[in-house]
Enzyme design. Structure first.
Site, PDB file in Angstrom:
ATOM      1  N   GLY A  49     -35.658  65.449 -40.745  1.00 37.38           N
ATOM      2  CA  GLY A  49     -35.363  64.711 -39.720  1.00 37.38           C
ATOM      3  C   GLY A  49     -34.743  65.409 -38.594  1.00 37.38           C
ATOM      4  N   ASP A  50     -34.753  64.735 -37.120  1.00 34.51           N
ATOM      5  CA  ASP A  50     -33.804  65.336 -35.982  1.00 34.51           C
ATOM      6  C   ASP A  50     -34.741  66.441 -35.605  1.00 34.51           C
ATOM      7  OD1 ASP A  50     -31.935  63.119 -36.356  1.00 34.51           O
ATOM      8  OD2 ASP A  50     -31.119  64.443 -38.082  1.00 34.51           O
ATOM      9  N   LYS A  84     -38.593  64.959 -32.252  1.00 26.02           N
ATOM     10  CA  LYS A  84     -39.767  64.110 -32.439  1.00 26.02           C
ATOM     11  C   LYS A  84     -40.112  63.428 -31.079  1.00 26.02           C
ATOM     12  CE  LYS A  84     -38.970  62.284 -36.300  1.00 26.02           C
ATOM     13  NZ  LYS A  84     -37.993  62.888 -36.918  1.00 26.02           N
ATOM     14  N   GLY A 114     -33.035  57.884 -34.504  1.00 25.88           N
ATOM     15  CA  GLY A 114     -32.393  58.093 -33.277  1.00 25.88           C
ATOM     16  C   GLY A 114     -33.068  59.173 -32.503  1.00 25.88           C
ATOM     17  N   HIS A 115     -34.028  58.474 -31.388  1.00 26.53           N
ATOM     18  CA  HIS A 115     -34.617  59.612 -30.746  1.00 26.53           C
ATOM     19  C   HIS A 115     -33.967  59.572 -29.259  1.00 26.53           C
ATOM     20  CE1 HIS A 115     -38.787  58.864 -33.070  1.00 26.53           C
ATOM     21  NE2 HIS A 115     -37.821  59.408 -33.736  1.00 26.53           N
ATOM     22  N   THR A 116     -33.890  61.043 -29.060  1.00 35.24           N
ATOM     23  CA  THR A 116     -33.128  61.097 -27.760  1.00 35.24           C
ATOM     24  C   THR A 116     -34.066  61.746 -26.872  1.00 35.24           C
ATOM     25  OG1 THR A 116     -31.226  61.930 -28.944  1.00 35.24           O
ATOM     26  CG2 THR A 116     -31.316  62.496 -26.469  1.00 35.24           C
ATOM     27  N   GLN A 175     -37.336  59.848 -39.052  1.00 35.64           N
ATOM     28  CA  GLN A 175     -36.764  60.783 -40.168  1.00 35.64           C
ATOM     29  C   GLN A 175     -37.945  61.975 -40.367  1.00 35.64           C
ATOM     30  OE1 GLN A 175     -36.859  57.048 -41.290  1.00 35.64           O
ATOM     31  NE2 GLN A 175     -35.136  56.994 -39.985  1.00 35.64           N
ATOM     32  N   THR A 204     -34.471  58.805 -47.423  1.00 33.90           N
ATOM     33  CA  THR A 204     -34.107  57.668 -47.059  1.00 33.90           C
ATOM     34  C   THR A 204     -35.135  56.765 -47.945  1.00 33.90           C
ATOM     35  OG1 THR A 204     -34.206  56.319 -45.043  1.00 33.90           O
ATOM     36  CG2 THR A 204     -36.134  57.659 -45.177  1.00 33.90           C
ATOM     37  N   THR A 261     -25.381  58.775 -35.442  1.00 36.09           N
ATOM     38  CA  THR A 261     -24.006  58.486 -36.345  1.00 36.09           C
ATOM     39  C   THR A 261     -22.911  59.579 -35.650  1.00 36.09           C
ATOM     40  OG1 THR A 261     -24.475  60.086 -37.934  1.00 36.09           O
ATOM     41  CG2 THR A 261     -24.793  57.709 -38.673  1.00 36.09           C
ATOM     42  N   PRO A 319     -21.975  65.680 -37.228  1.00 34.53           N
ATOM     43  CA  PRO A 319     -22.025  66.832 -37.085  1.00 34.53           C
ATOM     44  C   PRO A 319     -23.496  67.165 -38.134  1.00 34.53           C
ATOM     45  CG  PRO A 319     -20.003  67.160 -38.018  1.00 34.53           C
ATOM     46  CD  PRO A 319     -20.474  65.829 -37.593  1.00 34.53           C
ATOM     47  N   LYS A 375     -37.346  73.503 -30.126  1.00 38.11           N
ATOM     48  CA  LYS A 375     -36.070  74.228 -30.028  1.00 38.11           C
ATOM     49  C   LYS A 375     -36.070  75.611 -30.279  1.00 38.11           C
ATOM     50  CE  LYS A 375     -32.549  71.269 -30.602  1.00 38.11           C
ATOM     51  NZ  LYS A 375     -31.513  70.304 -31.142  1.00 38.11           N
TER      52      LYS A 375
HETATM   53  P1  IMP Z   1     -30.551  56.013 -44.795  1.00 35.91           P
HETATM   54  O1  IMP Z   1     -32.132  56.179 -44.373  1.00 35.91           O
HETATM   55  O2  IMP Z   1     -29.595  55.374 -43.826  1.00 35.91           O
HETATM   56  O3  IMP Z   1     -30.694  55.211 -46.179  1.00 35.91           O
HETATM   57  O4  IMP Z   1     -30.215  57.501 -45.197  1.00 35.91           O
HETATM   58  C1  IMP Z   1     -30.624  58.322 -46.036  1.00 35.91           C
HETATM   59  C2  IMP Z   1     -30.558  59.832 -45.741  1.00 35.91           C
HETATM   60  O5  IMP Z   1     -31.438  59.900 -44.502  1.00 35.91           O
HETATM   61  C3  IMP Z   1     -29.348  60.241 -45.407  1.00 35.91           C
HETATM   62  O6  IMP Z   1     -29.215  61.467 -45.800  1.00 35.91           O
HETATM   63  C4  IMP Z   1     -29.390  60.036 -43.748  1.00 35.91           C
HETATM   64  O7  IMP Z   1     -28.608  61.144 -43.075  1.00 35.91           O
HETATM   65  C5  IMP Z   1     -31.020  60.539 -43.646  1.00 35.91           C
HETATM   66  N1  IMP Z   1     -31.465  60.028 -42.487  1.00 35.91           N
HETATM   67  C6  IMP Z   1     -31.917  58.642 -42.171  1.00 35.91           C
HETATM   68  N2  IMP Z   1     -32.178  58.800 -41.102  1.00 35.91           N
HETATM   69  C7  IMP Z   1     -32.332  59.815 -40.367  1.00 35.91           C
HETATM   70  C8  IMP Z   1     -32.569  60.444 -39.166  1.00 35.91           C
HETATM   71  O8  IMP Z   1     -33.278  59.837 -38.319  1.00 35.91           O
HETATM   72  N3  IMP Z   1     -32.240  61.557 -39.122  1.00 35.91           N
HETATM   73  C9  IMP Z   1     -31.923  62.677 -40.180  1.00 35.91           C
HETATM   74  N4  IMP Z   1     -31.673  61.999 -41.045  1.00 35.91           N
HETATM   75  C10 IMP Z   1     -31.431  60.694 -41.365  1.00 35.91           C
END
Ligand code: IMP
Length: 419
Positions: free
Chosen positions: A13-14, A17, A41-43, A219, A234, A296, A299, A326
């Site tokens: 993730g991150d 995208k 979270g898409h910036t 993700q 996730t 969230t 870091p 990046k």
């Molecule tokens: P959940 O999706 O909130 O249940 O989290 C499960 C796992 O996926 C955790 O390690 C989160 O940090 C990770 N995660 C969920 N959404 C994102 C995202 O958009 N970016 C990066 N990690 C994510």
């Protein structure tokens, strides 16, 4: 007709995208999200202003583009209404431009409370975003979830609540103890009602009629419920296959499958990460890449590019190519490393990504070392990239046995290079 493009995150993730969806949306009539919820979270930078989207597809900022959320998505109605308000400051988003699926599942205050409770009680927490994602998918697959079509129907919503309260006394107690949260939850049903439709039917007939459709994953593939680093994943299918499962359309329409990867690796939450750098280099990557979670604020853990993991993702998704994002963050590092294999204390040298998180935890990265470059990369063409940057890109392509089709060199729409 190959009129559907699917774009997924190729790491944890991150990967950035949002920016690429925004760019690719220029050619799309419809941009749809097919899984996940407001854990994403898409910036984006629109007219120089930072905008963070959690649920509305990033293509919403393209005039005339339709944004859709399909069946595999989970929706937090309270946050979605807030987000709608934010987007409306930049662009008009009437129901004709935002299709919310009747089949999507709804995150309620109860599911959020469950996520908090499970994480705080667990001996080995997942490090979730605590947005209620896991419990909402759990309810969906246990066939006791609330679908959006029923949420916006007052009678159906109340019937669902009554049934859940009847079956689960703790659910009833939660409603009684958290009146304000539940009131807000009920209030937004009327706001969202005009947007709720059979978005799969609309998407399918648009695809059949030849519309250009971009399906946007949230993700990343390493967080996929089946193919990721379970249980540190996730609760949805973040892989390419999740897209047709969620929308329901003829896969022969898929034209291009792209994965977005950073030129290095990051992860938030718990779970194994063999190329993680818990030293000053990791910190330097985090600082240069502004690696703090969009959802969230946590870091992010940083490390060198893990080509073992990326190769797994490339093959398991059948990618046509990678967008290496990046790259600009790597400017100024004198040497760069690419993890091409793992060494395991009992299994020896490993080149296939292990399924078992315990094995992955014990893996030590085996690195290839490449020279860095000092020049900034922004505002260039591919051919103008420093020689060391070009050879880094070639090394990545070779290590993943795939292609790098595009490169990201900054936050703006223009910082995008095409092979
Ligand atoms: P959940 O999706 O909130 O249940 O989290 C499960 C796992 O996926 C955790 O390690 C989160 O940090 C990770 N995660 C969920 N959404 C994102 C995202 O958009 N970016 C990066 N990690 C994510």
């Amino acid at each position: 007709m190959s009129n559907v493009t699917i774009l997924v995150g190729a790491q944890w993730g991150d990967e950035g995208k949002g920016k690429w969806v925004d760019i690719l949306a220029e050619k799309a009539q419809i941009v749809a999200r097919f899984q996940g919820g407001n854990n994403a979270g898409h910036t984006l930078y629109v007219d120089g202003q930072k905008v963070v989207l959690h649920q509305i597809p990033s293509g919403a900022f393209r005039d005339g583009t339709i944004g859709a959320l399909s069946a595999g998505v989970v929706i937090n109605p309270v946050q979605l209404v807030e987000e709608l308000g934010c987007v409306q400051q930049f662009t008009d988003l009437p129901p004709s431009r935002l299709w919310l699926s009747v089949r999507a599942h709804v995150i309620t205050p109860w599911h959020i409370a469950q996520d908090h409770a499970q994480e705080s009680l667990a001996t080995n927490p997942i490090g979730t975003t605590k947005r209620g994602i896991g419990p909402t998918y759990e309810a969906k697959y246990a066939r006791r979830g609330l679908r959006l079509g029923h949420y916006v129907d007052d009678e159906a919503r109340m019937a669902w609540l009554a049934e859940r309260s009847h079956v689960e006394p703790a659910f009833r107690a939660h409603i009684e103890d958290h009146k304000q949260e539940w009131e807000a939850f009920h209030r937004q049903a009327a706001v969202l009602r005009p947007y709720v439709c059979d978005s799969e039917l609309r998407l399918r007939s648009s695809i059949e009629q030849g519309a250009q459709v971009l399906l946007e994953g949230a993700q990343g593939a390493l967080l996929d419920i089946d193919h990721g680093t379970y249980p540190f994943v996730t609760s949805s299918s973040t892989m390419v296959g999740g897209a047709p499962a969620s929308v329901g359309f003829g896969v022969k329409h898929i034209g291009q499958i792209l994965g977005v990867a950073k030129a290095y690796t990051t992860r938030v939450g718990e779970g194994p990460f063999p190329s993680e750098l818990e030293d000053s280099t990791g910190l330097a990557l985090a600082r240069a890449g502004h690696e703090f979670g969009a959802t969230t604020g946590r870091p992010r853990r940083c490390g060198w590019l893990d080509a073992v993991a990326l190769r797994h993702v490339y093959k398991a998704n059948g990618l046509d190519g990678i967008i290496l994002n990046k790259m600009d963050v790597l400017s100024g590092f004198s040497t760069l490393k690419i993890c091409t294999a793992y060494d395991h204390p009992t299994l020896g040298r490993i080149t296939d990504f292990p399924w078992d998180p315990h094995v992955l935890t014990d893996c030590k990265p085996v690195y290839e070392i490449h020279p860095g470059w000092s020049e900034p990369l922004s505002q260039r063409r591919w051919s103008d990239l420093p020689a060391a940057a070009k050879s880094y890109i070639s090394a990545v392509a070779q290590a993943i046995d795939g292609e790098v089709l595009m490169v990201g060199t900054g936050v703006n729409r223009g910082d995008a290079l095409y092979r």
